[in-house]
Design an enzyme around this catalytic site. Structure first.
Site, PDB file in Angstrom:
ATOM      1  N   GLU A 293     116.183  28.029  21.583  1.00 35.78           N
ATOM      2  CA  GLU A 293     117.186  28.821  20.867  1.00 35.78           C
ATOM      3  C   GLU A 293     116.546  29.906  20.004  1.00 35.78           C
ATOM      4  O   GLU A 293     116.884  30.082  18.832  1.00 35.78           O
ATOM      5  CB  GLU A 293     118.086  27.902  20.021  1.00 35.78           C
ATOM      6  N   ASP A 372     124.246  18.297  23.953  1.00 34.21           N
ATOM      7  CA  ASP A 372     124.114  18.500  22.512  1.00 34.21           C
ATOM      8  C   ASP A 372     125.134  17.678  21.723  1.00 34.21           C
ATOM      9  O   ASP A 372     126.082  18.243  21.196  1.00 34.21           O
ATOM     10  CB  ASP A 372     124.293  19.996  22.204  1.00 34.21           C
ATOM     11  N   GLU A 400     128.807  17.302  13.693  1.00 35.12           N
ATOM     12  CA  GLU A 400     129.003  18.662  14.207  1.00 35.12           C
ATOM     13  C   GLU A 400     130.141  18.744  15.226  1.00 35.12           C
ATOM     14  O   GLU A 400     131.020  19.588  15.106  1.00 35.12           O
ATOM     15  CB  GLU A 400     127.691  19.162  14.834  1.00 35.12           C
TER      16      GLU A 400
HETATM   17  C1  GCU Z   1     122.694  22.490  18.103  1.00 33.33           C
HETATM   18  C2  GCU Z   1     123.204  22.992  16.793  1.00 33.33           C
HETATM   19  C3  GCU Z   1     122.210  23.924  16.166  1.00 33.33           C
HETATM   20  C4  GCU Z   1     120.843  23.272  16.096  1.00 33.33           C
HETATM   21  C5  GCU Z   1     120.434  22.765  17.442  1.00 33.33           C
HETATM   22  C6  GCU Z   1     119.157  21.951  17.417  1.00 33.33           C
HETATM   23  O1  GCU Z   1     122.661  23.535  19.034  1.00 33.33           O
HETATM   24  O2  GCU Z   1     124.437  23.623  16.965  1.00 33.33           O
HETATM   25  O3  GCU Z   1     122.679  24.239  14.878  1.00 33.33           O
HETATM   26  O4  GCU Z   1     119.902  24.167  15.612  1.00 33.33           O
HETATM   27  O5  GCU Z   1     121.418  21.945  17.955  1.00 33.33           O
HETATM   28  O6  GCU Z   1     119.249  20.748  17.579  1.00 33.33           O
HETATM   29  O7  GCU Z   1     118.074  22.486  17.247  1.00 33.33           O
END
Ligand code: GCU
Length: 686
Positions: A293, A372, A400
């Site tokens: 990400e 997730d 979440e």
């Molecule tokens: C999910 C979450 C993010 C987080 C990511 C992770 O995508 O929405 O906020 O950073 O998980 O586990 O790194």
């Protein structure tokens, strides 16, 4: 912090059972402690607070009992009396963190022993003794030997140094504010008590997404304040970790690369480790989110995750530190039109080829499912496939995708299913819990990790009942064989009352809440269907045409993602044969995961006889009814729980009720419009 909710499971209400009250007052008039470490002192303080609350007494503390009755606390090495009273077998069965509680009666005088091999074990013994008294255990039933099943029992905070909390639903950070580390150390001390009381022994205090200022946590700007936090946690046997920025050498190191095979980079991290340990001699190590990400990582330099993790491991090794490397790595720039890429495959595809290539002080931290933290996912196929790699299971306590602490959703039953899942990784019976506890593959390290739900709200977790998830996670990490019911019951007794009628009502609420949430949200393992970014509330197509690889593929004939080997993405083939066969087959696939693995026509008949479409309608109506029931049950507790707690939870349940209707109506309407087929029972759909 003025409310009783702040005390969480350390409330120590006066025992309501008069008989036990009298017995324990007799038994605990005198306490002998033959140890003087910081950890022991903390345990003794807890004992004082606890016994004063539970029994209204202030015992006499000495180094040896003067009479027959009393409590003796110590380590095997440090106390002759303890050493003398325990058999060789008993002593041998104690691990580094284990404890023994023994109750002996002679001539009507009771004597209680709480012992550990180490001070940490002793501390757990004291916390557990308090728990047992709190939950009205008779002295005769106290005796036990316990060792934690899992070695690492970790909490991850996604706290940013500006005080915000990523995916936090309980206020701001308890650690950070305005780019500074908090001075409110008494709250941190209370937090450490809560965690230790439930068995947690590791904590990472900052978000895995490490931004500009957090990168500086390992520099002069912050290290002394980090050391202060560490000192508190050390006193409760908790190791502190920091999330680090893989590109630190570029951002704060004046180097032009972060290539893990570059000599200067390697030296920089070695020097950095020396520096950190010179301030924090018992520092735990690094938690790393890399090449995920948008976070930097070894891919930029054509290197592997193993190259990256091993470089850090080498730097920490001389100090006994660990690298916890996350497996949440996938392509987040996907094209929804392209059905050849499947996000679910990513963790396995990336990490499986690296099994056996990591240093022995590296652990891979694997999310429980391949996507997730959805309300329902299959278990990650990495677990059970990796054999020569240290592993931590990563769960999400913060809600979440499960109602953001505005909805009641007790997650322990979900975690139990994950832990009991048979991967067949080493033949039948290779459950997830046996892998992470290192029972199956004898790796160096293993255990639990979870993203916490804690914030600076007075009740810590936003929804007071979400404390049950924090508590339940910690208890499972200590002993994954505890049942959801047992954990719920313990938590209720410690939090509210030992009144069995009240206990039963709240227990019923907790145990049914996950299923209720699943019923009114996304069906049969398909997940998502939430509003993008903040992830709260229904939006069936919210992620359908986005880049995140999270699709449901609904059309007018059916819904679901074909992940079979035969005609789909092949994901089902990542499991061991016995499991893969089950998921591959539409008939054998567990129905709760049907849409995760298969594209299924709406007219398809489920085992209940309902069509898929009718099932979706039915569960959504049912889910809202279940929330009505939660509310009715809670209303029956007026006057039986403290008024502020009563009103607070009621307010949350009312919000949940109206929001669950929103879910029901939007999902049902979506499918009615897609199919044109009405509800067989003629209920109102818009
Ligand atoms: C999910 C979450 C993010 C987080 C990511 C992770 O995508 O929405 O906020 O950073 O998980 O586990 O790194």
């Amino acid at each position: 912090t003025g409310t009783s909710m702040y005390k969480a499971w350390l409330k120590y209400y006066r025992l309501e059972n008069k008989e036990l009250l009298t017995l324990y007052k007799q038994l605990l008039r005198e306490v002998a402690v033959a140890e003087d470490s910081v950890i022991t002192a903390n345990a003794v303080n807890e004992l004082k607070t606890g016994l004063y609350g539970l029994l209204g007494i202030k015992p006499v503390f000495s180094s040896e009992l003067t009479g027959e009755a009393g409590l003796v606390i110590g380590t095997i090495e440090g106390s002759k009396e303890i050493s003398g009273l325990l058999s060789a077998d008993e002593k041998d069965s104690l691990g580094e963190e284990g404890f023994i509680i023994r109750f002996k009666t002679e001539n009507n005088a009771g004597r209680l022993l709480v012992a550990g091999k180490t001070n940490k074990g002793l501390m757990y013994g004291v916390f557990n003794l308090l728990r047992l008294i709190q939950t009205e255990t008779a002295p005769q039933a106290l005796s036990r030997i316990e060792n934690p099943v899992n070695q690492l029992r970790t909490i991850n905070h996604w706290d940013n140094i500006d005080g915000s909390v990523e995916r936090g639903y309980a206020g701001r950070s308890i650690f950070f504010k305005n780019n500074k580390i908090t001075g409110n150390l008494s709250r941190i001390n209370d937090y450490a008590r809560m965690l230790a009381a439930a068995g947690i022994n590791t904590i990472a205090i900052n978000n895995v997404n490490v931004h500009e200022f957090e990168t500086l946590l390992i520099t002069d700007k912050y290290i002394k304040d980090v050391a202060k936090l560490n000192e508190i946690f050390r006193g409760y046997g908790i190791k502190l970790f920091l999330s680090i920025n893989f590109a630190s050498t570029l951002e704060i190191g004046n180097l032009e690369t972060a290539d893990p095979l570059d000599g200067n980079v390697r030296q920089w991290w070695k020097d950095k480790a020396d520096y950190i340990y010179s301030h924090i001699p018992d520092f735990g190590g690094f938690l790393v989110k890399a090449d995920s990400e948008g976070r930097p990582g070894p891919f930029t330099y054509g290197r592997t995750h193993a190259d990256g993790a091993n470089m850090l491991a080498e730097a920490l090794k001389p100090h006994g530190g660990l690298v916890i490397w996350r497996c949440f790595v996938y392509n987040c720039q996907q094209d929804w039109r392209d059905r050849t890429i499947d996000r679910a495959r990513a963790a396995y595809d990336h990490f499986m080829p690296l099994d056996g290539k990591f240093q022995d002080n590296v652990l891979l931290q694997i999310k429980n499912g391949p996507m997730d933290f959805q309300v329902r996912e299959p278990v990650s196929p990495l677990i059970g496939s990796l054999k020569k790699t240290n592993q931590l299971l990563e769960l999400q306590i913060t809600q979440e995708y499960t109602g953001q602490q505005r909805h009641l959703c007790y997650l322990v039953p979900m975690w139990k299913e994950i832990l009991d899942f048979d991967t067949y990784g080493n033949g039948k019976g290779t459950t997830v819990k046996k892998i992470i506890s290192r029972d199956t593959f004898k790796n160096n390290y293993g255990g639990f990790a979870a993203v916490t739900n804690i914030g600076d709200d007075a009740n810590w977790t936003g929804h007071q009942m979400a404390q049950a998830n924090t508590y339940g996670y910690a208890r499972l990490a200590w002993n994954p064989d505890l049942s959801s019911e047992e954990i719920a019951e313990e938590w209720i007794r410690r939090t509210y009352t030992n009144d069995s009628k009240v206990v039963d009502i709240i227990k019923g609420m907790l145990l049914g809440s996950w299923k209720a949430y699943e019923n009114y949200t996304s069906p049969l393992g398909i997940g998502w269907m939430v509003n993008p970014n903040h992830h709260y509330g229904p939006n069936v197509d919210g992620y359908e045409y986005d880049k995140w690889g999270t699709y449901h593929r609904a059309d007018h004939k059916g819904i679901g993602v074909d992940r079979t080997v035969k005609s789909g993405t092949g994901y089902a083939g990542q499991y061991h044969k016995e499991v893969a066969e089950v998921y591959e087959s539409l008939e054998k696939c567990p129905e709760e995961l049907l849409l995760f693995f298969h594209y299924v026509p709406y007219a398809y008949r489920l085992k209940s006889g309902e069509t898929l479409l009718q099932y979706i309608y039915n569960t959504h109506f049912r889910g809202v009814e279940q929330v009505e029931e939660l509310k009715q049950n809670w209303l029956g507790l007026k006057g039986k729980v403290e008024e502020d707690v009563f009103l607070h939870v009621l307010e949350r349940l009312e919000g949940q009720l109206s929001h669950s209707k929103e879910w029901r109506d939007i999902i049902n309407t979506y499918f009615l419009r897609k199919t044109g087929i009405p509800d067989e029972l003629g209920r109102k759909i818009y």
